[in-house]
Design a protein around this motif. Structure first.
Motif, mmCIF file in Angstrom:
data_model
loop_
_atom_site.group_PDB
_atom_site.id
_atom_site.type_symbol
_atom_site.label_atom_id
_atom_site.label_comp_id
_atom_site.label_asym_id
_atom_site.label_seq_id
_atom_site.Cartn_x
_atom_site.Cartn_y
_atom_site.Cartn_z
ATOM 1 N N TYR A 194 13.506 39.489 -24.053
ATOM 2 C CA TYR A 194 13.876 40.798 -23.536
ATOM 3 C C TYR A 194 15.333 41.103 -23.844
ATOM 4 O O TYR A 194 16.220 40.260 -23.633
ATOM 5 N N GLY A 251 10.285 44.012 -24.261
ATOM 6 C CA GLY A 251 10.023 42.626 -24.642
ATOM 7 C C GLY A 251 9.358 42.513 -25.990
ATOM 8 O O GLY A 251 8.616 43.403 -26.416
ATOM 9 N N TYR A 290 17.268 37.703 -22.828
ATOM 10 C CA TYR A 290 16.609 36.834 -21.872
ATOM 11 C C TYR A 290 15.225 36.502 -22.428
ATOM 12 O O TYR A 290 14.732 37.193 -23.323
ATOM 13 N N ARG A 291 14.612 35.484 -21.876
ATOM 14 C CA ARG A 291 13.243 35.144 -22.301
ATOM 15 C C ARG A 291 12.439 34.643 -21.118
ATOM 16 O O ARG A 291 12.981 34.154 -20.129
ATOM 17 N N GLN A 292 11.134 34.798 -21.259
ATOM 18 C CA GLN A 292 10.222 34.355 -20.206
ATOM 19 C C GLN A 292 8.982 33.782 -20.856
ATOM 20 O O GLN A 292 8.261 34.486 -21.563
ATOM 21 N N ARG A 319 12.145 34.330 -15.768
ATOM 22 C CA ARG A 319 12.958 34.843 -16.858
ATOM 23 C C ARG A 319 14.320 34.143 -16.826
ATOM 24 O O ARG A 319 14.926 33.992 -15.764
#
Length: 115
Positions: free
Chosen positions: A94, A108, A37-39, A45
């Motif tokens: 993440y 992360g 996942y990314r934010q 997210r």
């Protein structure tokens, strides 16, 4: 419990590549799915790629064809190969694992793509 540790983030120019790694430890036998996942700042997210063991692999539309998730189950590791990176890919990435009892996250790793 399952512990996850990411590595491989960094700074890269647009068009470049990076490979993220996630190492799992603890009760890894209970893992049923893993993913990335990314934010980005000011955003929620979002799922980037996920793999169900023995099942499907999904990618968000923005990365399909550029990113690839893979796993080395014997080493309890999974990876995200990121090619043709663009500035909009800049985010904290993440590592995620889903077990029968919980959802687990790494701390992360920052990926920054310069234009």
């Amino acid at each position: 419990q399952v512990q996850l540790a990411e590595s491989g983030g960094g700074l890269v120019q647009a068009g470049g590549s990076l490979r993220l790694s996630c190492a799992a430890s603890g009760r890894t036998a209970g893992i049923r799915a893993m993913g990335w996942y990314r934010q980005a700042p000011g955003t929620q997210r979002e799922m980037v790629a996920r793999m169900v063991l023995g099942g499907n692999i999904d990618y968000t539309d923005a990365v399909r064809g550029r990113f690839a998730i893979s796993t080395n189950r014997a080493r309890n590791q999974w990876y995200l190969q990121m090619n043709s990176l663009q500035p909009e890919d800049t985010a904290v990435y993440y590592c995620n694992a889903v077990s029968s009892w919980s959802n687990h996250w790494g701390q992360g790793t920052q990926v920054t793509v310069s234009s």
